[in-house]
Motif scaffolding. Structure first.
Motif, mmCIF file in Angstrom:
data_model
loop_
_atom_site.group_PDB
_atom_site.id
_atom_site.type_symbol
_atom_site.label_atom_id
_atom_site.label_comp_id
_atom_site.label_asym_id
_atom_site.label_seq_id
_atom_site.Cartn_x
_atom_site.Cartn_y
_atom_site.Cartn_z
ATOM 1 N N PHE A 58 0.988 -1.317 0.201
ATOM 2 C CA PHE A 58 0.033 -0.259 0.133
ATOM 3 C C PHE A 58 0.868 1.369 -0.198
ATOM 4 O O PHE A 58 0.629 2.174 -0.578
ATOM 5 N N LEU A 59 2.198 1.163 0.670
ATOM 6 C CA LEU A 59 2.700 2.477 0.775
ATOM 7 C C LEU A 59 3.482 2.805 -0.398
ATOM 8 O O LEU A 59 3.702 3.888 -0.765
ATOM 9 N N ASP A 60 3.896 1.661 -1.218
ATOM 10 C CA ASP A 60 4.472 1.936 -2.540
ATOM 11 C C ASP A 60 3.447 2.648 -3.435
ATOM 12 O O ASP A 60 3.728 3.456 -4.288
ATOM 13 N N TRP A 61 2.071 1.985 -3.309
ATOM 14 C CA TRP A 61 1.192 2.622 -4.134
ATOM 15 C C TRP A 61 1.119 4.033 -3.726
ATOM 16 O O TRP A 61 0.870 5.208 -4.838
ATOM 17 N N LEU A 62 0.930 4.340 -2.650
ATOM 18 C CA LEU A 62 0.605 5.636 -1.919
ATOM 19 C C LEU A 62 1.599 6.615 -2.404
ATOM 20 O O LEU A 62 1.361 7.837 -3.045
ATOM 21 N N GLU A 63 2.868 6.272 -2.516
ATOM 22 C CA GLU A 63 4.029 7.191 -2.808
ATOM 23 C C GLU A 63 3.953 7.343 -4.233
ATOM 24 O O GLU A 63 4.171 8.649 -4.733
ATOM 25 N N ASP A 64 3.590 6.597 -4.999
ATOM 26 C CA ASP A 64 3.684 6.764 -6.452
ATOM 27 C C ASP A 64 2.423 7.439 -7.038
ATOM 28 O O ASP A 64 2.626 8.532 -7.805
ATOM 29 N N VAL A 65 1.318 7.393 -5.992
ATOM 30 C CA VAL A 65 0.150 8.174 -6.533
ATOM 31 C C VAL A 65 0.592 9.685 -6.055
ATOM 32 O O VAL A 65 0.170 10.725 -6.694
ATOM 33 N N TRP A 66 1.274 9.857 -4.820
ATOM 34 C CA TRP A 66 1.658 11.140 -4.529
ATOM 35 C C TRP A 66 2.599 11.756 -5.388
ATOM 36 O O TRP A 66 2.447 13.198 -5.549
ATOM 37 N N ARG A 67 3.677 11.170 -5.982
ATOM 38 C CA ARG A 67 4.423 11.595 -6.972
ATOM 39 C C ARG A 67 3.492 11.987 -8.327
ATOM 40 O O ARG A 67 4.170 12.672 -8.970
ATOM 41 N N GLU A 68 3.081 10.903 -8.833
ATOM 42 C CA GLU A 68 2.773 10.976 -10.149
ATOM 43 C C GLU A 68 1.239 11.207 -10.644
ATOM 44 O O GLU A 68 0.632 11.412 -11.703
ATOM 45 N N GLY A 69 0.501 11.150 -9.471
ATOM 46 C CA GLY A 69 -1.115 11.192 -9.567
ATOM 47 C C GLY A 69 -1.525 9.682 -9.908
ATOM 48 O O GLY A 69 -0.738 8.807 -10.040
ATOM 49 N N VAL A 70 -2.733 9.605 -10.167
ATOM 50 C CA VAL A 70 -3.638 8.477 -10.394
ATOM 51 C C VAL A 70 -3.230 7.984 -11.735
ATOM 52 O O VAL A 70 -3.579 9.113 -12.794
ATOM 53 N N THR A 71 -2.597 7.002 -12.195
ATOM 54 C CA THR A 71 -2.235 6.624 -13.587
ATOM 55 C C THR A 71 -2.528 5.534 -13.892
ATOM 56 O O THR A 71 -2.847 4.635 -13.060
ATOM 57 N N PRO A 72 -2.700 5.005 -15.268
ATOM 58 C CA PRO A 72 -3.038 3.563 -15.609
ATOM 59 C C PRO A 72 -1.700 2.474 -14.874
ATOM 60 O O PRO A 72 -2.352 1.479 -14.741
ATOM 61 N N TYR A 73 -0.752 2.919 -14.777
ATOM 62 C CA TYR A 73 0.203 2.300 -14.193
ATOM 63 C C TYR A 73 0.036 1.761 -12.826
ATOM 64 O O TYR A 73 0.026 0.815 -12.404
ATOM 65 N N ASN A 74 -0.228 2.906 -12.032
ATOM 66 C CA ASN A 74 -0.557 2.526 -10.507
ATOM 67 C C ASN A 74 -1.741 1.891 -10.185
ATOM 68 O O ASN A 74 -2.232 1.291 -9.082
ATOM 69 N N GLN A 75 -2.626 2.206 -11.232
ATOM 70 C CA GLN A 75 -4.142 1.772 -10.911
ATOM 71 C C GLN A 75 -4.091 -0.113 -11.046
ATOM 72 O O GLN A 75 -4.751 -0.552 -10.638
ATOM 73 N N ASN A 76 -2.950 -0.509 -11.421
ATOM 74 C CA ASN A 76 -2.613 -2.081 -11.527
ATOM 75 C C ASN A 76 -2.739 -2.399 -10.026
ATOM 76 O O ASN A 76 -3.159 -3.633 -9.931
ATOM 77 N N TYR A 77 -2.077 -1.862 -9.239
ATOM 78 C CA TYR A 77 -2.210 -2.118 -7.910
ATOM 79 C C TYR A 77 -3.637 -2.252 -7.305
ATOM 80 O O TYR A 77 -4.087 -3.453 -6.614
ATOM 81 N N VAL A 78 -4.316 -1.332 -7.469
ATOM 82 C CA VAL A 78 -5.705 -1.456 -6.938
ATOM 83 C C VAL A 78 -6.514 -2.506 -7.693
ATOM 84 O O VAL A 78 -7.335 -3.203 -7.083
ATOM 85 N N LEU A 79 -6.584 -2.657 -8.967
ATOM 86 C CA LEU A 79 -7.132 -3.695 -9.799
ATOM 87 C C LEU A 79 -6.710 -5.028 -9.247
ATOM 88 O O LEU A 79 -7.625 -5.994 -9.106
ATOM 89 N N HIS A 80 -5.427 -5.172 -8.900
ATOM 90 C CA HIS A 80 -5.148 -6.620 -8.433
ATOM 91 C C HIS A 80 -5.505 -6.816 -7.106
ATOM 92 O O HIS A 80 -5.865 -8.258 -6.539
#
Length: 355
Positions: A156-178
């Protein structure tokens, strides 16, 4: 009752009926066609922390085969030698490195104060890095985007860090989908979404002969596609990032005093044309042989020389079937990985090594 209240009540009733219907259909399909639950990174990490393994295996979804090897090793050594796999589905050496450095290594570096400063995984002695040519492939326009890190290895922290830095992207959305698919691991509608598994099953029930012909056609088409795909792979070796990741992993393994084995996973014979056997398979084997020899690392090359026949691989032409894995496990422990069990009479409960 007011008109608005009646409208809301009626809508709620429709929603409830539809929800019950969907759940009922899902339960029926799930009973008829239970979705497989393959182990993934988080399962391997949990096993690493609870089992204190003597052998750690790192690789892609091919590590499903090593679950059978682990069971056979446990049986042969009465649990003294314990194997745990960390499968990073969808491969690539750079993904293995990230998972090792960010998810596995922190666990190995934990200190158990109750054991006077020793690590929490004191029995670990050996590591097996399972790979194949694709893990070093330069990705091209005919490849799907590589999203296995956010999907399989992030927390979760990896996802949160990426969203904080990049915003919600198709790449980090794969964390939520999985996370969603893992939450409903027993649901056929969720697990088989976008795939033809349920339709194939229905077709098999209603028209077995037509379903058989359809499966045979699909198998031949897939085989032709992959034969061509593998042939083209020889033109895309080696991705510099994956080569660097491979070297970094070997360096880290060795620095920890681990006995290292690199294992090239079996390839389905019928998928390989003469051109593919020359490159990428032959070319990759030669490169890996030299690399491992230079670093003093054991290499087990099963790319071509293995006992699995073409029918032993599933419809994806990549993973051996469960039955094939059960037969493969004793074979490899009697041959290339025989050193894992060693002389049972010498097993001492200290990871198979005397102090």
């Amino acid at each position: 009752m007011a008109p608005g209240a009646r409208t809301f009540s009626g809508l709620a009733g429709v929603v409830i009926v539809v929800a019950v219907l969907v759940v009922g259909v899902d339960l029926a399909f799930s009973a008829a066609v239970p979705p497989p639950r393959y182990p993934e990174v988080e399962d391997g990490l949990a096993a690493l922390q609870s089992n204190d393994p003597t052998v750690l295996v790192l690789g892609s979804s091919h590590l499903r085969t090593f679950d059978a090897v682990a069971r056979e090793l446990d049986r042969r050594t009465a649990g003294v030698r314990r194997m745990v796999s960390i499968p990073v589905d969808w491969g690539k050496m750079s993904s293995y490195r990230w998972t090792w450095e960010h998810r596995v290594r922190p666990i190995l570096d934990e200190v158990d104060g109750a054991k006077t400063g020793t690590g929490t995984i004191p029995s670990l002695r050996q590591v097996i890095l399972v790979t194949q040519w694709w893990d070093f492939r330069v990705m091209g326009p005919d490849d799907d985007p590589l999203v296995n890190l956010p999907a399989r290895s992030w927390d979760f922290l990896d996802w949160l860090e990426d969203v904080w830095r990049e915003g919600v992207t198709p790449y980090n959305q794969n964390y939520v989908l999985h996370r969603w698919t893992r939450l409903f691991h027993g649901s056929s509608l969720v697990q088989f979404r976008g795939r033809t598994v349920l339709l194939d099953w229905l077709k098999g029930v209603l028209s077995p002969e037509s379903a058989r012909e359809s499966m045979e056609t699909r198998y031949k088409d897939r085989l032709g596609h992959f034969r061509e795909y593998v042939q083209r792979g020889g033109e895309r070796l080696f991705d510099p990032g994956d080569v660097q990741s491979f070297d970094a992993l070997l360096d880290d393994f060795r620095s920890r005093g681990l006995d290292v084995t690199v294992l090239l996973f079996p390839r389905m014979h019928g998928m390989l044309t003469d051109r593919a056997r020359e490159s990428p398979i032959g070319r990759f084997s030669e490169w890996m042989s030299l690399r491992c020899r230079q670093r003093g690392v054991r290499l087990v090359d099963l790319s071509w020389d293995h006992p699995l026949a073409d029918p032993d691989f599933g419809m994806d032409l990549d993973h051996p079937t469960d039955d094939a894995n059960r037969r493969f496990a004793p074979w490899i422990l009697d041959s290339a990985l025989g050193f894992l069990a060693g002389d049972v009479a010498e097993l001492d409960g200290n990871g198979g090594k005397t102090p």
